[in-house]
Design a protein around this motif. Structure first.
Motif, PDB file in Angstrom:
ATOM      1  N   LYS A   3       0.820  -1.230   0.000  1.00 46.02           N
ATOM      2  CA  LYS A   3       0.000   0.000   0.000  1.00 46.02           C
ATOM      3  C   LYS A   3       0.845   1.269   0.000  1.00 46.02           C
ATOM      4  O   LYS A   3       0.399   2.331  -0.386  1.00 46.02           O
ATOM      5  CB  LYS A   3      -0.929  -0.024   1.218  1.00 46.02           C
ATOM      6  CG  LYS A   3      -0.152  -0.195   2.514  1.00 46.02           C
ATOM      7  CD  LYS A   3      -0.982  -0.745   3.642  1.00 46.02           C
ATOM      8  CE  LYS A   3      -0.040  -1.264   4.720  1.00 46.02           C
ATOM      9  NZ  LYS A   3      -0.635  -1.634   5.956  1.00 46.02           N
ATOM     10  N   ASP A  33       5.156  14.006   1.906  1.00 50.55           N
ATOM     11  CA  ASP A  33       3.922  13.297   2.250  1.00 50.55           C
ATOM     12  C   ASP A  33       4.066  11.847   1.809  1.00 50.55           C
ATOM     13  O   ASP A  33       4.490  11.585   0.678  1.00 50.55           O
ATOM     14  CB  ASP A  33       2.728  13.909   1.490  1.00 50.55           C
ATOM     15  CG  ASP A  33       2.357  15.278   2.027  1.00 50.55           C
ATOM     16  OD1 ASP A  33       2.356  15.457   3.253  1.00 50.55           O
ATOM     17  OD2 ASP A  33       2.075  16.173   1.201  1.00 50.55           O
ATOM     18  N   LEU A  36      -0.033   6.658  -0.473  1.00 50.47           N
ATOM     19  CA  LEU A  36      -0.546   5.288  -0.423  1.00 50.47           C
ATOM     20  C   LEU A  36      -1.218   4.953  -1.749  1.00 50.47           C
ATOM     21  O   LEU A  36      -1.557   5.858  -2.529  1.00 50.47           O
ATOM     22  CB  LEU A  36      -1.556   5.147   0.722  1.00 50.47           C
ATOM     23  CG  LEU A  36      -1.049   5.504   2.127  1.00 50.47           C
ATOM     24  CD1 LEU A  36      -2.181   5.398   3.142  1.00 50.47           C
ATOM     25  CD2 LEU A  36       0.115   4.603   2.534  1.00 50.47           C
ATOM     26  N   TYR A  38      -4.155   4.502  -3.063  1.00 45.81           N
ATOM     27  CA  TYR A  38      -5.550   4.718  -2.666  1.00 45.81           C
ATOM     28  C   TYR A  38      -6.524   3.885  -3.493  1.00 45.81           C
ATOM     29  O   TYR A  38      -7.516   3.395  -2.973  1.00 45.81           O
ATOM     30  CB  TYR A  38      -5.900   6.214  -2.747  1.00 45.81           C
ATOM     31  CG  TYR A  38      -5.069   7.039  -1.789  1.00 45.81           C
ATOM     32  CD1 TYR A  38      -5.369   7.074  -0.431  1.00 45.81           C
ATOM     33  CD2 TYR A  38      -3.954   7.755  -2.223  1.00 45.81           C
ATOM     34  CE1 TYR A  38      -4.601   7.800   0.465  1.00 45.81           C
ATOM     35  CE2 TYR A  38      -3.174   8.485  -1.343  1.00 45.81           C
ATOM     36  CZ  TYR A  38      -3.495   8.505   0.005  1.00 45.81           C
ATOM     37  OH  TYR A  38      -2.717   9.209   0.881  1.00 45.81           O
ATOM     38  N   LEU A  64      -4.330   1.204   6.618  1.00 42.24           N
ATOM     39  CA  LEU A  64      -4.128   2.535   6.021  1.00 42.24           C
ATOM     40  C   LEU A  64      -2.782   3.134   6.418  1.00 42.24           C
ATOM     41  O   LEU A  64      -2.553   4.325   6.247  1.00 42.24           O
ATOM     42  CB  LEU A  64      -5.256   3.482   6.451  1.00 42.24           C
ATOM     43  CG  LEU A  64      -6.690   3.004   6.191  1.00 42.24           C
ATOM     44  CD1 LEU A  64      -7.691   4.052   6.651  1.00 42.24           C
ATOM     45  CD2 LEU A  64      -6.902   2.691   4.713  1.00 42.24           C
ATOM     46  N   GLU A 215       2.421  10.091   9.620  1.00 43.20           N
ATOM     47  CA  GLU A 215       1.603   8.897   9.368  1.00 43.20           C
ATOM     48  C   GLU A 215       1.062   8.327  10.677  1.00 43.20           C
ATOM     49  O   GLU A 215      -0.042   7.793  10.715  1.00 43.20           O
ATOM     50  CB  GLU A 215       2.417   7.857   8.604  1.00 43.20           C
ATOM     51  CG  GLU A 215       2.707   8.262   7.171  1.00 43.20           C
ATOM     52  CD  GLU A 215       1.437   8.459   6.358  1.00 43.20           C
ATOM     53  OE1 GLU A 215       0.688   7.484   6.142  1.00 43.20           O
ATOM     54  OE2 GLU A 215       1.186   9.613   5.939  1.00 43.20           O
ATOM     55  N   LYS A 218      -1.665  10.876  11.932  1.00 42.49           N
ATOM     56  CA  LYS A 218      -2.928  10.885  11.182  1.00 42.49           C
ATOM     57  C   LYS A 218      -3.951   9.917  11.784  1.00 42.49           C
ATOM     58  O   LYS A 218      -5.151  10.050  11.536  1.00 42.49           O
ATOM     59  CB  LYS A 218      -2.683  10.548   9.710  1.00 42.49           C
ATOM     60  CG  LYS A 218      -2.473   9.075   9.406  1.00 42.49           C
ATOM     61  CD  LYS A 218      -2.243   8.826   7.914  1.00 42.49           C
ATOM     62  CE  LYS A 218      -2.146   7.333   7.615  1.00 42.49           C
ATOM     63  NZ  LYS A 218      -1.874   7.073   6.197  1.00 42.49           N
ATOM     64  N   LYS A 265      -3.561  15.218   7.219  1.00 40.94           N
ATOM     65  CA  LYS A 265      -3.249  14.115   6.282  1.00 40.94           C
ATOM     66  C   LYS A 265      -4.233  12.959   6.461  1.00 40.94           C
ATOM     67  O   LYS A 265      -4.701  12.340   5.501  1.00 40.94           O
ATOM     68  CB  LYS A 265      -1.803  13.648   6.508  1.00 40.94           C
ATOM     69  CG  LYS A 265      -1.403  12.340   5.799  1.00 40.94           C
ATOM     70  CD  LYS A 265      -1.297  12.494   4.304  1.00 40.94           C
ATOM     71  CE  LYS A 265      -0.432  11.464   3.596  1.00 40.94           C
ATOM     72  NZ  LYS A 265      -0.683  10.059   3.811  1.00 40.94           N
ATOM     73  N   LYS A 268      -7.402  13.842   4.877  1.00 46.64           N
ATOM     74  CA  LYS A 268      -7.240  13.830   3.411  1.00 46.64           C
ATOM     75  C   LYS A 268      -7.188  12.401   2.866  1.00 46.64           C
ATOM     76  O   LYS A 268      -7.736  12.127   1.802  1.00 46.64           O
ATOM     77  CB  LYS A 268      -5.973  14.602   3.002  1.00 46.64           C
ATOM     78  CG  LYS A 268      -6.156  16.117   3.074  1.00 46.64           C
ATOM     79  CD  LYS A 268      -5.016  16.870   2.418  1.00 46.64           C
ATOM     80  CE  LYS A 268      -3.726  16.696   3.158  1.00 46.64           C
ATOM     81  NZ  LYS A 268      -2.636  17.529   2.651  1.00 46.64           N
ATOM     82  N   ASP A 269      -6.520  11.507   3.602  1.00 41.64           N
ATOM     83  CA  ASP A 269      -6.511  10.092   3.178  1.00 41.64           C
ATOM     84  C   ASP A 269      -7.944   9.565   3.079  1.00 41.64           C
ATOM     85  O   ASP A 269      -8.319   8.914   2.098  1.00 41.64           O
ATOM     86  CB  ASP A 269      -5.743   9.228   4.203  1.00 41.64           C
ATOM     87  CG  ASP A 269      -4.231   9.246   4.006  1.00 41.64           C
ATOM     88  OD1 ASP A 269      -3.747   9.922   3.070  1.00 41.64           O
ATOM     89  OD2 ASP A 269      -3.523   8.595   4.809  1.00 41.64           O
ATOM     90  N   GLN A 272      -9.777  11.072   0.181  1.00 40.02           N
ATOM     91  CA  GLN A 272      -9.312  10.493  -1.080  1.00 40.02           C
ATOM     92  C   GLN A 272      -9.877   9.088  -1.309  1.00 40.02           C
ATOM     93  O   GLN A 272     -10.112   8.677  -2.430  1.00 40.02           O
ATOM     94  CB  GLN A 272      -7.786  10.435  -1.060  1.00 40.02           C
ATOM     95  CG  GLN A 272      -7.205  10.317  -2.441  1.00 40.02           C
ATOM     96  CD  GLN A 272      -5.838  11.011  -2.532  1.00 40.02           C
ATOM     97  OE1 GLN A 272      -5.472  11.799  -1.663  1.00 40.02           O
ATOM     98  NE2 GLN A 272      -5.107  10.706  -3.568  1.00 40.02           N
ATOM     99  N   LEU A 273     -10.090   8.382  -0.203  1.00 38.86           N
ATOM    100  CA  LEU A 273     -10.686   7.049  -0.307  1.00 38.86           C
ATOM    101  C   LEU A 273     -12.199   7.129  -0.545  1.00 38.86           C
ATOM    102  O   LEU A 273     -12.850   6.112  -0.766  1.00 38.86           O
ATOM    103  CB  LEU A 273     -10.409   6.257   0.975  1.00 38.86           C
ATOM    104  CG  LEU A 273      -8.963   5.793   1.157  1.00 38.86           C
ATOM    105  CD1 LEU A 273      -8.700   5.382   2.601  1.00 38.86           C
ATOM    106  CD2 LEU A 273      -8.647   4.634   0.210  1.00 38.86           C
TER     107      LEU A 273
END
Ligand SMILES: Cc1ncc(COP(=O)(O)O)c(C=O)c1O
Ligand SMILES: [Zn+2]
Length: 422
Positions: A3, A33, A36, A38, A64, A215, A218, A265, A268-269, A272-273
């Motif tokens: 990932k 940053d 991943l 996604y 994640l 990470e 987050k 972050k 945002k992850d 984005q998912l």
């Protein structure tokens, strides 16, 4: 599934493979940053697959995260994160708010938010076969690195200013790290660790330098996301998933700017998912005497000009924040802002939080002081649902705690003396 696909520079946008770089962008020194995969994550998981994982710690969100399973089992490293959220109706009423919560990060294994970052960095260090992990720290990041390292038998060296509160230094020593106290500031310690790591080949955890710290941080956003889905049903609060309702507003104290960037972050992850329709509003709180990021935000620039930091909140006392650009963006991109608070306001906040059973160190209480300030500035209104993060335990800095309250009377051990007092 692999990932973790690489890094992207937050300044120039250059992408790097996982093995091409370790810390910051070689071109411009920008923070990296972690990127991943996604699309694959989205295909493989639904939110329920993650949320229903039984692990109560931050490791619930392992799918994640850019690391594999941490070494060993049932250690303090495995217990980082998973912190409680308390509802604060009395303080809400006092402040004229409808909904107010506190996410209490002091419940982490070493007593601060920093365990999230250190758990991930130590896991990464072990994957890389790093012999020694090093960090500069005002105290908490070091205590977290020392504690998480001790948990899995990793060697750690901590550089901290000699002025760090005693309880934090005690933690470093008790966890068995090699502790080096610097006759200088946190910024001096930071620069020295970078040089020493280059010289001796040590793995550097420094905040705002090692991309894996964000990470770990987050995961607080992931927990907020999960909590909010439950809170929604429990308290019938709308968190603004559509534009008819005000969004959840999150208050976080800011020094180097890595916690706020990490939380951003995380949101945002999820966005984005496709699992989070609307990112909460993030409000950063800095001490008046250490406000380099706030200054930049209010001057509408991403150029961070160093200050000569002085504040009682040692954890957020930073001359040159190392994650300033992303920290400016965290509030700008979420419709938030920065507020500054005085040491006096921070001490008052320690006492206020104490009245509901929460014990915060100055940097932790600063977030609540920021909420009080934001209300007076009209930045938040009564209908805004508010979540404040207490990032560190009051036990970390007992001297500051004693300054926040009146001292207790000393009496003779007689009933008469008690009666006189009452
Ligand atoms: C208790 C506490 N709060 C807030 C912060 C601020 O985090 P950052 O330096 O990433 O902005 C720190 C960092 O040391 C901390 O220890
Ligand atoms: Zn770059």
């Amino acid at each position: 599934m692999n990932k973790f696909v690489g890094y992207r520079c937050s300044l120039c946008g250059e992408q790097y493979s996982p093995t091409a770089v370790t810390y910051i962008c070689p071109k411009d020194g920008g923070n990296l940053d972690v990127v991943l995969d996604y699309d694959s994550l989205k295909n493989k998981y639904k939110p329920e697959d993650i949320l229903s994982r039984s692990d109560p710690s931050l490791w619930r969100f392992l799918p994640l995260l850019p690391v594999q399973e941490p070494p060993g089992e049932a250690t303090p490293l495995h217990a980082a994160g998973g912190t409680p959220v308390f509802i604060l109706p009395r303080l809400a009423k006092k402040l004229g708010l409808q909904n107010l919560w506190l996410k209490d990060e002091s419940r982490n294994p070493t007593g601060s938010f920093k365990d999230r970052a250190s758990a991930i960095v130590v896991t990464r260090a072990q994957e890389m076969g790093a012999e020694i992990v090093v960090t500069a720290s005002t105290g908490n990041a070091g205590a977290a690195l020392a504690g998480m390292s001790a948990a899995v038998g990793q060697k750690a060296i901590i550089f901290a200013p000699k002025s760090a509160p005693q309880a934090k230094v005690a933690q470093l020593l008790v966890f068995g790290a090699k502790v080096i106290l610097i006759d200088g500031t946190y910024d001096d310690a930071f620069d020295l660790t970078v040089k020493a790591c280059n010289e001796f080949g040590w793995y550097c955890r420094n905040t705002g330098y090692n991309p894996f710290t964000a990470e770990g941080k987050k995961t607080a956003a992931f927990e907020i996301w999960q909590w909010w889905q439950d809170a929604h049903e429990k308290w019938h609060v709308e968190f603004g998933e559509d534009m008819d309702h005000p969004p959840l507003t999150v208050f976080v104290s800011v020094g180097d700017g890595n916690i706020i960037s990490g939380i951003h972050k995380g949101f945002k992850d999820l966005y984005q998912l496709g699992w989070l329709p609307r990112i909460p509003r993030i409000i950063g709180v800095q001490a008046e005497g250490s406000a380099a990021i706030s200054n930049a935000f209010h001057a509408d620039t991403e150029t961070i000009t160093p200050v000569s930091a002085t504040t009682i909140a040692d954890s957020i006392s930073v001359d040159l924040p190392r994650d300033g650009v992303r920290a400016v963006r965290a509030v700008k991109e979420t419709g938030g802002t920065y507020v500054n608070v005085s040491d006096e306001e921070i001490l008052k906040a320690i006492a206020e939080l104490g009245t509901v059973g929460a014990f915060a160190e100055p940097a932790g209480a600063a977030a609540y002081a920021g909420l009080v300030k934001a209300i007076t500035l009209g930045v938040v209104g009564s209908e805004d649902p508010i979540l404040v993060l207490n990032t560190g335990s009051g036990l970390k800095d007992v001297r500051a705690a004693m300054q926040a309250v009146q001292s207790a009377p000393i009496i003779e051990p007689t009933l008469e003396a008690v009666k006189r007092l009452l």
